[in-house]
Design a protein around this motif. Structure first.
Motif, PDB file in Angstrom:
ATOM      1  N   GLY A   1       0.795  -1.225   0.000  1.00  0.00           N
ATOM      2  CA  GLY A   1       0.000   0.000   0.000  1.00  0.00           C
ATOM      3  C   GLY A   1       0.825   1.270   0.000  1.00  0.00           C
ATOM      4  O   GLY A   1       0.544   2.208   0.740  1.00  0.00           O
ATOM      5  N   LEU A   2       1.845   1.323  -0.829  1.00  0.00           N
ATOM      6  CA  LEU A   2       2.741   2.473  -0.809  1.00  0.00           C
ATOM      7  C   LEU A   2       2.358   3.566  -1.804  1.00  0.00           C
ATOM      8  O   LEU A   2       3.104   4.529  -1.982  1.00  0.00           O
ATOM      9  CB  LEU A   2       4.170   2.012  -1.121  1.00  0.00           C
ATOM     10  CG  LEU A   2       4.763   0.991  -0.155  1.00  0.00           C
ATOM     11  CD1 LEU A   2       6.196   0.676  -0.545  1.00  0.00           C
ATOM     12  CD2 LEU A   2       4.706   1.507   1.272  1.00  0.00           C
ATOM     13  N   ALA A   3       1.208   3.434  -2.462  1.00  0.00           N
ATOM     14  CA  ALA A   3       0.851   4.402  -3.498  1.00  0.00           C
ATOM     15  C   ALA A   3       0.833   5.833  -2.959  1.00  0.00           C
ATOM     16  O   ALA A   3       1.300   6.763  -3.619  1.00  0.00           O
ATOM     17  CB  ALA A   3      -0.515   4.045  -4.091  1.00  0.00           C
ATOM     18  N   THR A   4       0.307   6.024  -1.756  1.00  0.00           N
ATOM     19  CA  THR A   4       0.195   7.385  -1.230  1.00  0.00           C
ATOM     20  C   THR A   4       1.559   8.019  -0.989  1.00  0.00           C
ATOM     21  O   THR A   4       1.690   9.247  -1.038  1.00  0.00           O
ATOM     22  CB  THR A   4      -0.609   7.396   0.079  1.00  0.00           C
ATOM     23  OG1 THR A   4      -0.028   6.457   0.993  1.00  0.00           O
ATOM     24  CG2 THR A   4      -2.051   7.001  -0.178  1.00  0.00           C
ATOM     25  N   LEU A   5       2.585   7.187  -0.740  1.00  0.00           N
ATOM     26  CA  LEU A   5       3.920   7.751  -0.533  1.00  0.00           C
ATOM     27  C   LEU A   5       4.483   8.354  -1.820  1.00  0.00           C
ATOM     28  O   LEU A   5       5.383   9.182  -1.777  1.00  0.00           O
ATOM     29  CB  LEU A   5       4.876   6.683   0.000  1.00  0.00           C
ATOM     30  CG  LEU A   5       4.654   6.240   1.449  1.00  0.00           C
ATOM     31  CD1 LEU A   5       5.668   5.180   1.829  1.00  0.00           C
ATOM     32  CD2 LEU A   5       4.752   7.417   2.409  1.00  0.00           C
ATOM     33  N   LEU A   6       3.929   7.952  -2.967  1.00  0.00           N
ATOM     34  CA  LEU A   6       4.396   8.515  -4.232  1.00  0.00           C
ATOM     35  C   LEU A   6       3.948   9.961  -4.401  1.00  0.00           C
ATOM     36  O   LEU A   6       4.321  10.619  -5.364  1.00  0.00           O
ATOM     37  CB  LEU A   6       3.874   7.671  -5.401  1.00  0.00           C
ATOM     38  CG  LEU A   6       4.438   6.249  -5.485  1.00  0.00           C
ATOM     39  CD1 LEU A   6       3.782   5.497  -6.625  1.00  0.00           C
ATOM     40  CD2 LEU A   6       5.946   6.272  -5.681  1.00  0.00           C
ATOM     41  N   LEU A   7       3.121  10.441  -3.488  1.00  0.00           N
ATOM     42  CA  LEU A   7       2.710  11.843  -3.528  1.00  0.00           C
ATOM     43  C   LEU A   7       3.792  12.750  -2.965  1.00  0.00           C
ATOM     44  O   LEU A   7       3.627  13.970  -2.952  1.00  0.00           O
ATOM     45  CB  LEU A   7       1.408  12.025  -2.740  1.00  0.00           C
ATOM     46  CG  LEU A   7       0.209  11.196  -3.227  1.00  0.00           C
ATOM     47  CD1 LEU A   7      -1.012  11.479  -2.375  1.00  0.00           C
ATOM     48  CD2 LEU A   7      -0.080  11.488  -4.685  1.00  0.00           C
TER      49      LEU A   7
ATOM     50  N   HIS B   1       4.160   1.288 -15.657  1.00  0.00           N
ATOM     51  CA  HIS B   1       3.251   0.986 -14.550  1.00  0.00           C
ATOM     52  C   HIS B   1       3.307   2.072 -13.479  1.00  0.00           C
ATOM     53  O   HIS B   1       2.280   2.404 -12.874  1.00  0.00           O
ATOM     54  CB  HIS B   1       3.591  -0.379 -13.961  1.00  0.00           C
ATOM     55  CG  HIS B   1       3.435  -1.483 -14.959  1.00  0.00           C
ATOM     56  ND1 HIS B   1       2.215  -2.042 -15.239  1.00  0.00           N
ATOM     57  CD2 HIS B   1       4.336  -2.103 -15.768  1.00  0.00           C
ATOM     58  CE1 HIS B   1       2.359  -2.973 -16.160  1.00  0.00           C
ATOM     59  NE2 HIS B   1       3.635  -3.042 -16.493  1.00  0.00           N
ATOM     60  N   LEU B   2       4.473   2.625 -13.255  1.00  0.00           N
ATOM     61  CA  LEU B   2       4.575   3.730 -12.305  1.00  0.00           C
ATOM     62  C   LEU B   2       3.783   4.934 -12.821  1.00  0.00           C
ATOM     63  O   LEU B   2       3.097   5.616 -12.055  1.00  0.00           O
ATOM     64  CB  LEU B   2       6.039   4.111 -12.076  1.00  0.00           C
ATOM     65  CG  LEU B   2       6.253   5.315 -11.159  1.00  0.00           C
ATOM     66  CD1 LEU B   2       5.770   5.008  -9.745  1.00  0.00           C
ATOM     67  CD2 LEU B   2       7.716   5.730 -11.135  1.00  0.00           C
ATOM     68  N   VAL B   3       3.891   5.210 -14.116  1.00  0.00           N
ATOM     69  CA  VAL B   3       3.119   6.307 -14.698  1.00  0.00           C
ATOM     70  C   VAL B   3       1.629   6.088 -14.472  1.00  0.00           C
ATOM     71  O   VAL B   3       0.891   7.012 -14.097  1.00  0.00           O
ATOM     72  CB  VAL B   3       3.424   6.458 -16.207  1.00  0.00           C
ATOM     73  CG1 VAL B   3       2.444   7.431 -16.862  1.00  0.00           C
ATOM     74  CG2 VAL B   3       4.852   6.930 -16.415  1.00  0.00           C
ATOM     75  N   GLY B   4       1.165   4.846 -14.687  1.00  0.00           N
ATOM     76  CA  GLY B   4      -0.239   4.545 -14.447  1.00  0.00           C
ATOM     77  C   GLY B   4      -0.646   4.821 -13.009  1.00  0.00           C
ATOM     78  O   GLY B   4      -1.722   5.373 -12.746  1.00  0.00           O
ATOM     79  N   THR B   5       0.217   4.452 -12.066  1.00  0.00           N
ATOM     80  CA  THR B   5      -0.070   4.710 -10.653  1.00  0.00           C
ATOM     81  C   THR B   5      -0.133   6.208 -10.377  1.00  0.00           C
ATOM     82  O   THR B   5      -1.041   6.687  -9.677  1.00  0.00           O
ATOM     83  CB  THR B   5       1.006   4.059  -9.766  1.00  0.00           C
ATOM     84  OG1 THR B   5       1.024   2.651  -9.997  1.00  0.00           O
ATOM     85  CG2 THR B   5       0.716   4.318  -8.294  1.00  0.00           C
ATOM     86  N   LEU B   6       0.799   6.959 -10.935  1.00  0.00           N
ATOM     87  CA  LEU B   6       0.803   8.411 -10.731  1.00  0.00           C
ATOM     88  C   LEU B   6      -0.454   9.055 -11.307  1.00  0.00           C
ATOM     89  O   LEU B   6      -1.043   9.964 -10.704  1.00  0.00           O
ATOM     90  CB  LEU B   6       2.041   9.033 -11.369  1.00  0.00           C
ATOM     91  CG  LEU B   6       3.382   8.711 -10.698  1.00  0.00           C
ATOM     92  CD1 LEU B   6       4.531   9.347 -11.469  1.00  0.00           C
ATOM     93  CD2 LEU B   6       3.389   9.201  -9.256  1.00  0.00           C
ATOM     94  N   LEU B   7      -0.877   8.581 -12.482  1.00  0.00           N
ATOM     95  CA  LEU B   7      -2.075   9.149 -13.090  1.00  0.00           C
ATOM     96  C   LEU B   7      -3.306   8.860 -12.244  1.00  0.00           C
ATOM     97  O   LEU B   7      -4.213   9.700 -12.139  1.00  0.00           O
ATOM     98  CB  LEU B   7      -2.260   8.596 -14.497  1.00  0.00           C
ATOM     99  CG  LEU B   7      -1.161   8.968 -15.503  1.00  0.00           C
ATOM    100  CD1 LEU B   7      -1.449   8.347 -16.860  1.00  0.00           C
ATOM    101  CD2 LEU B   7      -1.017  10.483 -15.628  1.00  0.00           C
ATOM    102  N   SER B   8      -3.355   7.670 -11.624  1.00  0.00           N
ATOM    103  CA  SER B   8      -4.495   7.350 -10.767  1.00  0.00           C
ATOM    104  C   SER B   8      -4.511   8.234  -9.518  1.00  0.00           C
ATOM    105  O   SER B   8      -5.567   8.439  -8.908  1.00  0.00           O
ATOM    106  CB  SER B   8      -4.476   5.877 -10.377  1.00  0.00           C
ATOM    107  OG  SER B   8      -3.384   5.600  -9.511  1.00  0.00           O
TER     108      SER B   8
ATOM    109  N   ARG C   1      -5.363  13.478  -9.090  1.00  0.00           N
ATOM    110  CA  ARG C   1      -6.240  14.469  -8.463  1.00  0.00           C
ATOM    111  C   ARG C   1      -5.966  14.632  -6.973  1.00  0.00           C
ATOM    112  O   ARG C   1      -6.365  15.627  -6.370  1.00  0.00           O
ATOM    113  CB  ARG C   1      -7.707  14.115  -8.714  1.00  0.00           C
ATOM    114  CG  ARG C   1      -8.043  14.134 -10.206  1.00  0.00           C
ATOM    115  CD  ARG C   1      -9.531  14.063 -10.464  1.00  0.00           C
ATOM    116  NE  ARG C   1      -9.793  14.059 -11.893  1.00  0.00           N
ATOM    117  CZ  ARG C   1      -9.847  15.163 -12.653  1.00  0.00           C
ATOM    118  NH1 ARG C   1      -9.649  16.342 -12.107  1.00  0.00           N
ATOM    119  NH2 ARG C   1     -10.093  15.078 -13.943  1.00  0.00           N
ATOM    120  N   ALA C   2      -5.285  13.655  -6.374  1.00  0.00           N
ATOM    121  CA  ALA C   2      -4.936  13.769  -4.956  1.00  0.00           C
ATOM    122  C   ALA C   2      -3.538  14.341  -4.762  1.00  0.00           C
ATOM    123  O   ALA C   2      -3.103  14.555  -3.636  1.00  0.00           O
ATOM    124  CB  ALA C   2      -5.033  12.399  -4.284  1.00  0.00           C
ATOM    125  N   MET C   3      -2.845  14.591  -5.855  1.00  0.00           N
ATOM    126  CA  MET C   3      -1.446  14.985  -5.774  1.00  0.00           C
ATOM    127  C   MET C   3      -1.298  16.449  -5.362  1.00  0.00           C
ATOM    128  O   MET C   3      -1.894  17.338  -5.972  1.00  0.00           O
ATOM    129  CB  MET C   3      -0.800  14.760  -7.154  1.00  0.00           C
ATOM    130  CG  MET C   3       0.704  14.768  -7.167  1.00  0.00           C
ATOM    131  SD  MET C   3       1.309  14.328  -8.826  1.00  0.00           S
ATOM    132  CE  MET C   3       0.830  12.603  -8.922  1.00  0.00           C
TER     133      MET C   3
END
Length: 394
Positions: free
Chosen positions: A105-111, A124-131, A134-136
């Protein structure tokens, strides 16, 4: 036995035990009789942090139960990212990053900007960033755009030249003329068309009718509409479609339109000069209304016989199924070349609606997964109105 830096890699028994120990994890030897030291121990710790069992952090040591040791803080994850880039090749690093995002569950740390600077950028990282777009927070967006741009530029270098060359040839062949200049004659088709004029005594064919390539016109010859599902499962396809859309838009002989959809439809054609802008104009996730998207695309078609529509979707329709199929049938009847791709990525076909795929196939539009390397050939076949090169596994 202890192995690590300086161990005898030429001894197949020792090397086999070392590899099994790295796979198994666990205690100092974990039943292999092969304890790790040095670089191997550090590699094992990095693997244990991600693939171990349990919830307690574990740093730099091994034990019977491997534990997930990345914790929830950006500094510890950033250190781990640096470690895996030191110990493993880039292709393995990308897999481990994806697993870390999914498993821990580390997606939020990419913010956080410092995290983005530490990761190995891939599709795949780009896909995660795009998802997460709006929260970035604003402090992260410029770093995120830099990461996305690096991936996009790498993809363009890999794909653009071959795509342009393949499609230019297809456009030339699709514009055949009956009075070609000598260097524009399509000899294969000319011979095939004149076989009835074969003279056995001279062992030759008399070409009464010449078939050639029309190369003189620089006007728009074909129109391409990329209609891309931006539901969450289609992230990699959205990235590749944006890159290909930009490449196609750079060709003067092709008029390109890019439409993305979920339950709403967004036309991103005016941003095709920069695929990074296109990607940040998408919104991954949400529902799916294929019928609505195709209705919009259909309304923009002005030259059906010269148009290729490419639907990229897993075909899970949240709109009106029968209307969607009627729309595809109507476009094909008008002369549109319709291509249905379940995915445009290296991973093959995702989960998809098999009933809808079968219905499209019955209309003469078989749905199949397409790799980025195959996409130019698929487009060339559609432009020339010949059978599509459908992979055997589709």
């Amino acid at each position: 036995m202890t192995v690590g830096e300086g161990h005898d890699v030429t001894d197949p028994v020792v090397e086999r035990l070392r590899r099994w120990r790295l796979v198994l994890g666990g205690g100092p030897a974990d039943g292999t009789g092969c304890a790790l030291s040095g670089r191997d121990a550090a590699m094992d710790a990095a693997l244990a942090a991600l693939y171990g069992r349990g919830d307690k952090p574990q740093t730099g040591r091994t034990g019977r139960d491997r534990s997930a040791g990345l914790g929830g803080s950006a500094p510890s994850v950033a250190r781990w990212l640096g470690d895996i880039r030191t110990y493993f090749p880039s292709s393995v690093v990308q897999v481990m990053q994806r697993d870390a995002i999914d498993r821990l569950g580390l997606a939020t740390l990419l913010l956080e900007p410092e995290m983005l600077e530490a990761v190995e950028a891939d599709v795949h990282l780009v896909g995660t960033l795009l998802s997460l777009n709006r929260a970035m927070p604003e402090t992260t967006k410029e770093t995120a755009r830099a990461v996305v741009r690096k991936v996009v530029e790498d993809l363009e270098k890999r794909l653009a030249t071959r795509t342009r060359a393949t499609l230019t040839g297809a456009l030339d062949r699709s514009a055949r003329i009956s009075r070609p200049r000598h260097h524009d004659i399509d000899w294969n088709r000319t011979i095939a068309a004149n076989l009835k004029n074969y003279l056995p005594e001279y062992r030759t064919v008399v070409p009464e009718r010449l078939i050639g390539y029309g190369r003189e016109s620089q006007s728009v010859k074909k129109e391409v509409v990329l209609c891309v599902d931006q539901s969450g499962s289609m992230a990699a396809s959205v990235v590749y479609a944006s890159v290909f859309g930009a490449v196609l838009a750079s060709m003067r002989s092709i008029s390109t339109r890019l439409v993305v959809f979920d339950t709403a439809v967004v036309d991103l054609t005016d941003q095709l000069d920069d695929p990074v802008d296109v990607l940040f104009g998408t919104q991954l996730g949400g529902g799916t209304d294929i019928n609505r998207a195709l209705a919009y695309c259909q309304s923009r078609i002005t030259r059906p016989a010269q148009t290729v529509v490419v639907l990229i979707s897993d075909l899970y329709e949240g709109g009106i199924r029968d209307e969607m199929l009627k729309r595809v049938a109507a476009m094909k009847a008008s002369g549109v070349q319709f291509v249905a791709l379940l995915a445009l990525s290296d991973e093959g076909a995702p989960a998809y609606d098999r009933e809808h795929a079968a219905a499209l196939a019955a209309l003469g539009a078989p749905a199949f997964a397409c790799t980025p390397d195959l996409f130019p050939e698929v487009m060339a076949a559609a432009i020339e109105k010949r059978p599509l090169p459908i992979p055997d596994a589709a």
